[in-house]
Design an enzyme around this catalytic site. Structure first.
Site, PDB file in Angstrom:
ATOM      1  N   PHE A  37      43.414  32.899  42.734  1.00  0.00           N
ATOM      2  CA  PHE A  37      42.014  32.794  43.184  1.00  0.00           C
ATOM      3  C   PHE A  37      41.399  31.426  42.916  1.00  0.00           C
ATOM      4  CE2 PHE A  37      41.049  33.721  38.699  1.00  0.00           C
ATOM      5  CZ  PHE A  37      39.959  32.887  38.482  1.00  0.00           C
ATOM      6  N   LYS A  79      50.154  34.814  51.689  1.00  0.00           N
ATOM      7  CA  LYS A  79      49.381  35.966  51.182  1.00  0.00           C
ATOM      8  C   LYS A  79      48.436  35.388  50.144  1.00  0.00           C
ATOM      9  CE  LYS A  79      48.687  38.464  48.202  1.00  0.00           C
ATOM     10  NZ  LYS A  79      47.386  38.536  47.477  1.00  0.00           N
ATOM     11  N   GLU A  93      43.421  38.134  47.065  1.00  0.00           N
ATOM     12  CA  GLU A  93      42.474  39.065  47.700  1.00  0.00           C
ATOM     13  C   GLU A  93      41.056  38.829  47.195  1.00  0.00           C
ATOM     14  OE1 GLU A  93      44.846  39.540  45.553  1.00  0.00           O
ATOM     15  OE2 GLU A  93      44.729  41.456  44.490  1.00  0.00           O
ATOM     16  N   ARG A  94      40.913  38.023  46.117  1.00  0.00           N
ATOM     17  CA  ARG A  94      39.555  37.760  45.620  1.00  0.00           C
ATOM     18  C   ARG A  94      38.883  36.614  46.363  1.00  0.00           C
ATOM     19  NH1 ARG A  94      40.252  38.005  39.190  1.00  0.00           N
ATOM     20  NH2 ARG A  94      42.361  37.269  39.607  1.00  0.00           N
ATOM     21  N   SER A 134      49.086  34.121  37.314  1.00  0.00           N
ATOM     22  CA  SER A 134      49.234  34.310  35.864  1.00  0.00           C
ATOM     23  C   SER A 134      50.715  34.454  35.490  1.00  0.00           C
ATOM     24  CB  SER A 134      48.464  35.559  35.439  1.00  0.00           C
ATOM     25  OG  SER A 134      48.991  36.661  36.127  1.00  0.00           O
ATOM     26  N   CYS A 172      44.320  25.820  35.811  1.00  0.00           N
ATOM     27  CA  CYS A 172      45.539  25.940  34.997  1.00  0.00           C
ATOM     28  C   CYS A 172      45.760  24.651  34.205  1.00  0.00           C
ATOM     29  CB  CYS A 172      46.739  26.245  35.864  1.00  0.00           C
ATOM     30  SG  CYS A 172      47.170  24.879  36.929  1.00  0.00           S
ATOM     31  N   GLU A 206      45.630  32.524  26.981  1.00  0.00           N
ATOM     32  CA  GLU A 206      44.874  31.852  28.048  1.00  0.00           C
ATOM     33  C   GLU A 206      43.561  32.602  28.258  1.00  0.00           C
ATOM     34  OE1 GLU A 206      46.331  32.098  32.174  1.00  0.00           O
ATOM     35  OE2 GLU A 206      45.747  30.000  32.389  1.00  0.00           O
TER      36      GLU A 206
HETATM   37  P1  NAD Z   1      47.131  36.669  39.402  1.00  0.00           P
HETATM   38  O1  NAD Z   1      48.487  36.589  38.801  1.00  0.00           O
HETATM   39  O2  NAD Z   1      46.263  37.817  39.023  1.00  0.00           O
HETATM   40  O3  NAD Z   1      47.233  36.745  41.016  1.00  0.00           O
HETATM   41  C1  NAD Z   1      47.935  35.781  41.756  1.00  0.00           C
HETATM   42  C2  NAD Z   1      48.483  36.415  43.032  1.00  0.00           C
HETATM   43  O4  NAD Z   1      49.413  37.426  42.679  1.00  0.00           O
HETATM   44  C3  NAD Z   1      47.420  37.065  43.911  1.00  0.00           C
HETATM   45  O5  NAD Z   1      47.696  36.737  45.258  1.00  0.00           O
HETATM   46  C4  NAD Z   1      47.590  38.552  43.647  1.00  0.00           C
HETATM   47  O6  NAD Z   1      47.319  39.347  44.781  1.00  0.00           O
HETATM   48  C5  NAD Z   1      49.063  38.675  43.259  1.00  0.00           C
HETATM   49  N1  NAD Z   1      49.297  39.704  42.230  1.00  0.00           N
HETATM   50  C6  NAD Z   1      48.537  39.955  41.131  1.00  0.00           C
HETATM   51  N2  NAD Z   1      49.095  40.926  40.385  1.00  0.00           N
HETATM   52  C7  NAD Z   1      50.228  41.308  41.032  1.00  0.00           C
HETATM   53  C8  NAD Z   1      51.239  42.267  40.751  1.00  0.00           C
HETATM   54  N3  NAD Z   1      51.191  43.044  39.667  1.00  0.00           N
HETATM   55  N4  NAD Z   1      52.266  42.386  41.606  1.00  0.00           N
HETATM   56  C9  NAD Z   1      52.341  41.602  42.717  1.00  0.00           C
HETATM   57  N5  NAD Z   1      51.407  40.676  43.022  1.00  0.00           N
HETATM   58  C10 NAD Z   1      50.368  40.520  42.199  1.00  0.00           C
HETATM   59  O7  NAD Z   1      46.423  35.282  39.118  1.00  0.00           O
HETATM   60  P2  NAD Z   1      44.896  34.867  39.358  1.00  0.00           P
HETATM   61  O8  NAD Z   1      44.033  35.579  38.379  1.00  0.00           O
HETATM   62  O9  NAD Z   1      44.572  34.974  40.799  1.00  0.00           O
HETATM   63  O10 NAD Z   1      44.959  33.310  39.002  1.00  0.00           O
HETATM   64  C11 NAD Z   1      44.731  32.797  37.710  1.00  0.00           C
HETATM   65  C12 NAD Z   1      46.034  32.482  37.033  1.00  0.00           C
HETATM   66  O11 NAD Z   1      46.776  31.559  37.809  1.00  0.00           O
HETATM   67  C13 NAD Z   1      45.838  31.819  35.672  1.00  0.00           C
HETATM   68  O12 NAD Z   1      46.750  32.369  34.769  1.00  0.00           O
HETATM   69  C14 NAD Z   1      46.163  30.359  35.948  1.00  0.00           C
HETATM   70  O13 NAD Z   1      46.609  29.625  34.826  1.00  0.00           O
HETATM   71  C15 NAD Z   1      47.227  30.492  36.968  1.00  0.00           C
HETATM   72  N6  NAD Z   1      47.395  29.270  37.742  1.00  0.00           N
HETATM   73  C16 NAD Z   1      48.484  28.508  37.500  1.00  0.00           C
HETATM   74  C17 NAD Z   1      48.659  27.313  38.166  1.00  0.00           C
HETATM   75  C18 NAD Z   1      49.854  26.450  37.905  1.00  0.00           C
HETATM   76  O14 NAD Z   1      50.050  25.501  38.637  1.00  0.00           O
HETATM   77  N7  NAD Z   1      50.666  26.741  36.913  1.00  0.00           N
HETATM   78  C19 NAD Z   1      47.701  26.891  39.099  1.00  0.00           C
HETATM   79  C20 NAD Z   1      46.595  27.712  39.331  1.00  0.00           C
HETATM   80  C21 NAD Z   1      46.448  28.904  38.638  1.00  0.00           C
END
Ligand code: NAD
Length: 490
Positions: free
Chosen positions: A150, A174, A177-178, A227, A282, A383
């Site tokens: 997101f 994909k 969704e937020r 994450s 991140c 985090e």
């Molecule tokens: P998230 O993991 O909740 O969601 C990311 C994506 O995964 C979304 O599209 C979501 O629909 C999907 N998803 C979530 N849970 C899932 C599951 N159980 N099974 C399958 N798909 C699933 O992450 P977020 O809250 O949207 O983003 C924040 C996180 O992203 C933080 O931890 C941040 O550090 C990380 N991030 C990392 C980087 C990097 O380059 N390392 C960059 C940006 C964000």
């Protein structure tokens, strides 16, 4: 009625057939902006079928022709920059300036991918044996997909899309969704950039949609950012299904401040890193480790910076920090702040329980500053993903580097100093893939890989540039002999 977002499949906009939808909320006001469908597996399959159909012709186009829609896209994004940035602010909460900056990073990746005729070159040797030459070509994989988080809806899809399609693959996104509206607006531009049907596609959804992508036999590679828990799941499920995977995860980034640092500059940069994008980066600084005499000036100046930051709706003028993404996220951050107090850290500036006039329903957490974070505490290692900075104090650089290197994440580590030898030692010794020297958000430009280490990354090849090109291509080695007189020689 808020608009219900559509999928973009096979060159056209299609409503999802699934019954499930989620509201998309403006986190500054909690008002509904749109509804996002949670697309079922059948829609993923429809996109994959369209992509498989488009692939043979797309991969056969000369690279110089494949990049023409990217040139068009760059111009379209630049022409619609303000409108896209407003969408990012509205659904994601960051300020208009932050939203504009991330979109410019998207443009930068499009520009780099336009160099694919050079970036994708193979190599060769003449006469590996008498009259025999050997060549290495790079060929696309087929259908590839990206799943994005997101916090950078305008940028992160573009760590992948431009490289995937420029190298000759067909790409499915994909988005989170937020924050699905930015991708919807981007695909409205992509739709007029000149890509043939099936080359770029958008499928909205949540975890079931993701799992359908991971399991689909027609998809060859998965790119993911989110994450660490999700990254781990995606990496293991995608690779178990025989796909390539590059999965970027969470972070907890330490920053070391030496006594010889320029404190005014350091405070300004550190506050931007910790509180910019409401700490939802991140590459946000989340633990600041002062060495020796840096303690007092840094602590005093950071307190002032945290208190002075103007918080509000990102489109209002003068606002420096917006809300966090959701009510759930605000609750989680405030719970972790309470946990930190319980673990023995003192709260120097408390961002809990504050509201913004006119936006009383918004998900605001104001900048929060902890002092004396115990090295083994949960808040030193978890985090938080909110505008919370923890201070730790040590006597020597040895101790500071030891604290940096005992972390499970390795997304970023930074040092602030005016001494070249300290900086050099730091960059050589720290266990982090992105390192900043007098820089607070060490985000690699599009022509370098985004090099997370440790639990911040699962895979081999990172996003962007040469790593992206390698990830999205497979090598083919050809050994060839062309004898002039076949019968005489053999
Ligand atoms: P998230 O993991 O909740 O969601 C990311 C994506 O995964 C979304 O599209 C979501 O629909 C999907 N998803 C979530 N849970 C899932 C599951 N159980 N099974 C399958 N798909 C699933 O992450 P977020 O809250 O949207 O983003 C924040 C996180 O992203 C933080 O931890 C941040 O550090 C990380 N991030 C990392 C980087 C990097 O380059 N390392 C960059 C940006 C964000």
């Amino acid at each position: 009625m808020p608009e219900r977002l559509l999928n973009y499949i096979n060159g056209g906009w299609q409503p999802s057939g699934g019954a499930d939808v989620l509201p998309v909320l403006n986190p500054a006001s909690a008002t509904a902006l749109a509804e996002v469908p949670l697309s079922p597996a059948a829609e993923v399959d429809r996109a994959v079928v369209a992509a498989l159909r488009a692939f043979p012709e797309w991969r056969s186009l000369p690279a110089g022709k494949r990049i023409q829609p990217l040139f068009a896209l760059k111009a379209l994004v630049e022409a619609h920059l303000d409108e896209l940035a407003r969408t990012v602010t509205d659904e994601c909460g960051k300020t208009f300036a932050e939203a504009t900056a991330e979109l410019l990073r998207a443009v930068e990746n499009i520009e780099v991918a336009c160099g694919i005729p050079v970036l994708m070159q193979g190599h060769n040797n003449e006469n590996v044996a008498p009259g025999i030459d050997e060549h290495l070509f790079r060929q696309p994989l087929g259908v590839v997909a990206a799943i994005t988080p997101f916090n950078f809806p305008g940028m992160i899809p573009f760590w992948f899309l431009p490289y995937a399609v420029a190298t000759g693959n067909c790409f499915i996104l994909k988005p989170s969704e937020r924050v699905p509206m930015t991708s919807a607006r981007m695909f409205a531009l992509l739709a007029s950039a000149g890509f043939p049907p099936g080359v770029v596609q958008l499928v909205h959804g949540g975890r079931d949609t993701v799992n359908a992508l991971l399991d689909h036999p027609g998809i060859r590679a998965i790119s993911f950012v989110g994450s660490t828990a999700t990254a781990r799941h995606i990496y293991s499920r995608a690779t178990a299904a025989g796909k390539r995977a590059q999965c970027q995860g969470g972070a907890k980034n330490p920053v070391v401040i030496m006594p010889d640092a320029d404190m005014e500059m350091t405070t300004r940069i550190l506050a931007d890193s910790a509180f910019g994008c409401a700490g939802q980066r991140c590459l946000a600084a989340s633990v600041a480790i002062t060495v020796g005499d840096a303690r007092q000036p840094l602590t005093e100046q950071m307190m002032a910076a945290a208190r002075d930051r103007k918080v509000g709706y990102g489109l209002d003028s003068g606002v420096e920090m917006g809300p966090v993404i959701s009510a759930e996220s605000k609750r989680r951050i405030e719970t972790l702040i309470a946990k930190g107090e319980h673990e023995g850290a003192s709260v120097l500036v408390d961002g809990r329980g504050r509201a913004v006039a006119g936006y009383e329903d918004g998900y605001f957490v104001f900048p929060t500053l902890f002092d004396g974070v115990p090295p083994r505490s949960e808040i030193a290692h978890t985090e938080i993903f909110g505008p919370v900075l923890g201070l730790m104090h040590v006597a020597s650089m040895d101790e500071a580097i030891a604290l940096v290197n005992e972390r499970r994440y390795g997304n970023m580590a930074c040092i602030f100093t005016s001494d070249g030898a300290s900086a050099r030692r730091f960059r050589h010794e720290v266990n982090a893939g992105n390192v900043g020297v007098n820089v607070g958000v060490a985000a690699p430009m599009a022509y370098f890989p985004f090099s997370g280490w440790g639990e911040s990354f699962f895979g081999d090849l990172h996003a962007q540039a040469a790593h992206g090109v390698e990830f999205y291509t497979q090598t083919k080695v050809v050994i060839e002999r062309w004898p002039r007189d076949w019968s005489r020689r053999f």
